[in-house]
Design a protein around this motif. Structure first.
Motif, PDB file in Angstrom:
ATOM      1  N   PHE A 149       0.838  -1.203   0.000  1.00  0.00           N
ATOM      2  CA  PHE A 149       0.000   0.000   0.000  1.00  0.00           C
ATOM      3  C   PHE A 149       0.870   1.249   0.000  1.00  0.00           C
ATOM      4  CE2 PHE A 149      -2.045   3.543   2.185  1.00  0.00           C
ATOM      5  CZ  PHE A 149      -3.255   3.613   1.528  1.00  0.00           C
ATOM      6  N   ALA A 150       0.502   2.216  -0.806  1.00  0.00           N
ATOM      7  CA  ALA A 150       1.033   3.576  -0.719  1.00  0.00           C
ATOM      8  C   ALA A 150      -0.149   4.485  -1.026  1.00  0.00           C
ATOM      9  CB  ALA A 150       2.160   3.790  -1.718  1.00  0.00           C
ATOM     10  N   GLU A 151      -0.167   5.646  -0.399  1.00  0.00           N
ATOM     11  CA  GLU A 151      -1.299   6.558  -0.621  1.00  0.00           C
ATOM     12  C   GLU A 151      -1.274   7.047  -2.074  1.00  0.00           C
ATOM     13  OE1 GLU A 151      -4.627   7.540   0.207  1.00  0.00           O
ATOM     14  OE2 GLU A 151      -3.615   7.242   2.131  1.00  0.00           O
ATOM     15  N   PRO A 152      -2.328   6.815  -2.832  1.00  0.00           N
ATOM     16  CA  PRO A 152      -2.328   7.296  -4.222  1.00  0.00           C
ATOM     17  C   PRO A 152      -2.494   8.818  -4.289  1.00  0.00           C
ATOM     18  CG  PRO A 152      -4.215   5.838  -3.780  1.00  0.00           C
ATOM     19  CD  PRO A 152      -3.538   6.084  -2.471  1.00  0.00           C
ATOM     20  N   ARG A 197     -16.018 -13.148  -6.167  1.00  0.00           N
ATOM     21  CA  ARG A 197     -14.568 -12.880  -6.210  1.00  0.00           C
ATOM     22  C   ARG A 197     -14.297 -11.376  -6.167  1.00  0.00           C
ATOM     23  NH1 ARG A 197     -11.485 -17.203 -10.120  1.00  0.00           N
ATOM     24  NH2 ARG A 197     -12.750 -19.017  -9.648  1.00  0.00           N
ATOM     25  N   GLN A 198     -15.088 -10.627  -6.930  1.00  0.00           N
ATOM     26  CA  GLN A 198     -14.893  -9.170  -6.938  1.00  0.00           C
ATOM     27  C   GLN A 198     -15.216  -8.581  -5.568  1.00  0.00           C
ATOM     28  OE1 GLN A 198     -14.048  -7.193 -10.085  1.00  0.00           O
ATOM     29  NE2 GLN A 198     -13.345  -5.960  -8.369  1.00  0.00           N
ATOM     30  N   GLN A 199     -16.287  -9.087  -4.942  1.00  0.00           N
ATOM     31  CA  GLN A 199     -16.660  -8.580  -3.604  1.00  0.00           C
ATOM     32  C   GLN A 199     -15.538  -8.835  -2.606  1.00  0.00           C
ATOM     33  OE1 GLN A 199     -20.347 -10.655  -2.926  1.00  0.00           O
ATOM     34  NE2 GLN A 199     -21.569  -9.111  -3.987  1.00  0.00           N
ATOM     35  N   PHE A 200     -14.943 -10.021  -2.668  1.00  0.00           N
ATOM     36  CA  PHE A 200     -13.861 -10.375  -1.735  1.00  0.00           C
ATOM     37  C   PHE A 200     -12.660  -9.456  -1.953  1.00  0.00           C
ATOM     38  CE2 PHE A 200     -10.107 -12.530  -0.303  1.00  0.00           C
ATOM     39  CZ  PHE A 200     -10.495 -13.137   0.877  1.00  0.00           C
ATOM     40  N   LEU A 201     -12.277  -9.264  -3.211  1.00  0.00           N
ATOM     41  CA  LEU A 201     -11.116  -8.416  -3.526  1.00  0.00           C
ATOM     42  C   LEU A 201     -11.355  -6.971  -3.089  1.00  0.00           C
ATOM     43  CD1 LEU A 201      -8.391  -8.630  -5.465  1.00  0.00           C
ATOM     44  CD2 LEU A 201      -9.773  -7.121  -6.860  1.00  0.00           C
ATOM     45  N   ASP A 202     -12.528  -6.443  -3.393  1.00  0.00           N
ATOM     46  CA  ASP A 202     -12.853  -5.067  -3.001  1.00  0.00           C
ATOM     47  C   ASP A 202     -12.772  -4.926  -1.486  1.00  0.00           C
ATOM     48  OD1 ASP A 202     -13.333  -4.537  -5.666  1.00  0.00           O
ATOM     49  OD2 ASP A 202     -15.515  -4.532  -5.496  1.00  0.00           O
ATOM     50  N   ALA A 203     -13.340  -5.891  -0.758  1.00  0.00           N
ATOM     51  CA  ALA A 203     -13.341  -5.821   0.707  1.00  0.00           C
ATOM     52  C   ALA A 203     -11.914  -5.851   1.248  1.00  0.00           C
ATOM     53  CB  ALA A 203     -14.151  -6.983   1.286  1.00  0.00           C
ATOM     54  N   GLU A 206     -10.169  -2.410   0.476  1.00  0.00           N
ATOM     55  CA  GLU A 206     -10.763  -1.335   1.287  1.00  0.00           C
ATOM     56  C   GLU A 206     -10.278  -1.439   2.736  1.00  0.00           C
ATOM     57  OE1 GLU A 206     -14.997  -1.509   0.576  1.00  0.00           O
ATOM     58  OE2 GLU A 206     -14.630  -1.139  -1.555  1.00  0.00           O
ATOM     59  N   GLU A 207     -10.229  -2.667   3.256  1.00  0.00           N
ATOM     60  CA  GLU A 207      -9.748  -2.885   4.618  1.00  0.00           C
ATOM     61  C   GLU A 207      -8.256  -2.558   4.724  1.00  0.00           C
ATOM     62  OE1 GLU A 207     -11.348  -3.499   7.358  1.00  0.00           O
ATOM     63  OE2 GLU A 207      -9.656  -3.979   8.671  1.00  0.00           O
ATOM     64  N   LEU A 208      -7.493  -2.947   3.706  1.00  0.00           N
ATOM     65  CA  LEU A 208      -6.054  -2.656   3.702  1.00  0.00           C
ATOM     66  C   LEU A 208      -5.826  -1.148   3.775  1.00  0.00           C
ATOM     67  CD1 LEU A 208      -3.108  -3.811   3.308  1.00  0.00           C
ATOM     68  CD2 LEU A 208      -3.433  -3.314   0.869  1.00  0.00           C
ATOM     69  N   ALA A 209      -6.529  -0.403   2.941  1.00  0.00           N
ATOM     70  CA  ALA A 209      -6.362   1.054   2.932  1.00  0.00           C
ATOM     71  C   ALA A 209      -6.790   1.646   4.277  1.00  0.00           C
ATOM     72  CB  ALA A 209      -7.185   1.658   1.799  1.00  0.00           C
ATOM     73  N   MET A 212      -4.031   0.792   6.849  1.00  0.00           N
ATOM     74  CA  MET A 212      -2.770   1.463   6.536  1.00  0.00           C
ATOM     75  C   MET A 212      -2.845   2.964   6.817  1.00  0.00           C
ATOM     76  SD  MET A 212      -0.375  -0.573   5.578  1.00  0.00           S
ATOM     77  CE  MET A 212       0.153  -1.968   4.606  1.00  0.00           C
ATOM     78  N   ARG A 213      -4.040   3.505   6.702  1.00  0.00           N
ATOM     79  CA  ARG A 213      -4.192   4.946   6.976  1.00  0.00           C
ATOM     80  C   ARG A 213      -4.304   5.213   8.462  1.00  0.00           C
ATOM     81  NH1 ARG A 213      -8.208   5.119   1.889  1.00  0.00           N
ATOM     82  NH2 ARG A 213      -6.673   5.834   0.342  1.00  0.00           N
ATOM     83  N   GLY A 214      -4.205   4.150   9.281  1.00  0.00           N
ATOM     84  CA  GLY A 214      -4.200   4.305  10.733  1.00  0.00           C
ATOM     85  C   GLY A 214      -5.542   4.626  11.311  1.00  0.00           C
ATOM     86  N   LYS A 215      -6.610   4.327  10.548  1.00  0.00           N
ATOM     87  CA  LYS A 215      -7.955   4.594  11.084  1.00  0.00           C
ATOM     88  C   LYS A 215      -8.329   3.520  12.078  1.00  0.00           C
ATOM     89  CE  LYS A 215      -9.171   7.915   7.969  1.00  0.00           C
ATOM     90  NZ  LYS A 215      -9.294   7.654   6.571  1.00  0.00           N
ATOM     91  N   LYS A 216      -9.148   3.876  13.037  1.00  0.00           N
ATOM     92  CA  LYS A 216      -9.600   2.899  14.039  1.00  0.00           C
ATOM     93  C   LYS A 216     -11.075   2.592  13.799  1.00  0.00           C
ATOM     94  CE  LYS A 216      -5.885   2.555  16.660  1.00  0.00           C
ATOM     95  NZ  LYS A 216      -5.119   3.728  16.540  1.00  0.00           N
TER      96      LYS A 216
END
Ligand SMILES: [Fe+2]
Ligand SMILES: [Fe+2]
Length: 216
Positions: A149-152, A197-203, A206-209, A212-216
């Motif tokens: 991950f890197a912030e786009p 498959r698309q739902q799993f990948l999107d989830a 989204e969770e990774l971002a 990684m952004r340090g949200k709680k």
């Protein structure tokens, strides 16, 4: 009299793919082959052409350390011509296989025009979403020395072009390509297989971002 055609089998194809390649290794080819069988049977494709194309589609130029003399879809199509000629295949069938291979690449200038080419395109794309898609996106990023991950940047989000020094993380690849995979599929069967498959990948991304952004 024409010679009978020899069938191409998965065990013959195994030697063209390095087992250590997490992105384009033989396990990818085996999954694409199985999904091609499913799509081909349900849609009424010529399985002889489709399955040969599945086995050969990434055979050349897509593995680590192979360099990039020519894009892998072109190299693999040329290689397919040689292999199938040696097996006694007729010219028009070889050309049909080669079209499938040249048109399988997402960023190819040749669009998949036959049912077999559309089925291979779809089976290959189904392998970049779902849990396998997560593994391959991360493996691809790490092979290329890029982070998960890197912030786009705003530029990337708006245009798909990175700013100077901006990494192409797995998350960038998700935004740029993987997020829209199910909308790019060409056959009805593949569109059905794609939904969970698309739902799993999107989830996942989204969770990774989110984390990684340090949200709680
Ligand atoms: Fe490929
Ligand atoms: Fe592939």
């Amino acid at each position: 009299m024409l010679r009978p055609i020899s069938k191409l089998t998965p065990s013959q194809a195994r030697e063209w793919y390095p087992s250590a390649d997490a992105v384009h290794g033989f396990d990818h080819v085996e999954r694409v082959y199985a999904v091609c069988e499913e799509i081909g049977q349900r849609e009424g494709a010529d399985l002889e052409i489709l399955l040969a194309a599945a086995l050969l589609h990434d055979a050349q130029g897509s593995h680590p350390g192979e360099g990039n003399r020519k894009a892998h879809h072109i190299q693999s199509a040329e290689f397919a011509g040689t292999v199938l000629q040696e097996l006694g295949w007729h010219t028009e069938k070889i050309q049909a296989v080669q079209h499938c291979i040249r048109a399988h690449r997402f960023r190819s200038s040749e669009q998949p025009s036959s049912l077999e080419a559309q089925a291979l395109f779809d089976a290959d794309k189904l392998d970049v979403i779902g849990a396998v898609g997560v593994v391959r996106a991360l493996a691809y990023a790490f092979q290329a020395g890029q982070p998960a991950f890197a912030e786009p940047s705003r530029t990337f989000i708006e245009t798909g072009n990175r700013e100077p020094g901006e990494p192409h993380s797995a998350y960038h690849e998700y935004l740029f390509k993987l997020k829209g995979i199910s909308a790019s599929l060409l056959t009805k069967t593949a569109r059905e297989i794609a939904v969970p498959r698309q739902q799993f990948l999107d989830a996942f991304f989204e969770e990774l971002a989110f984390e990684m952004r340090g949200k709680k």
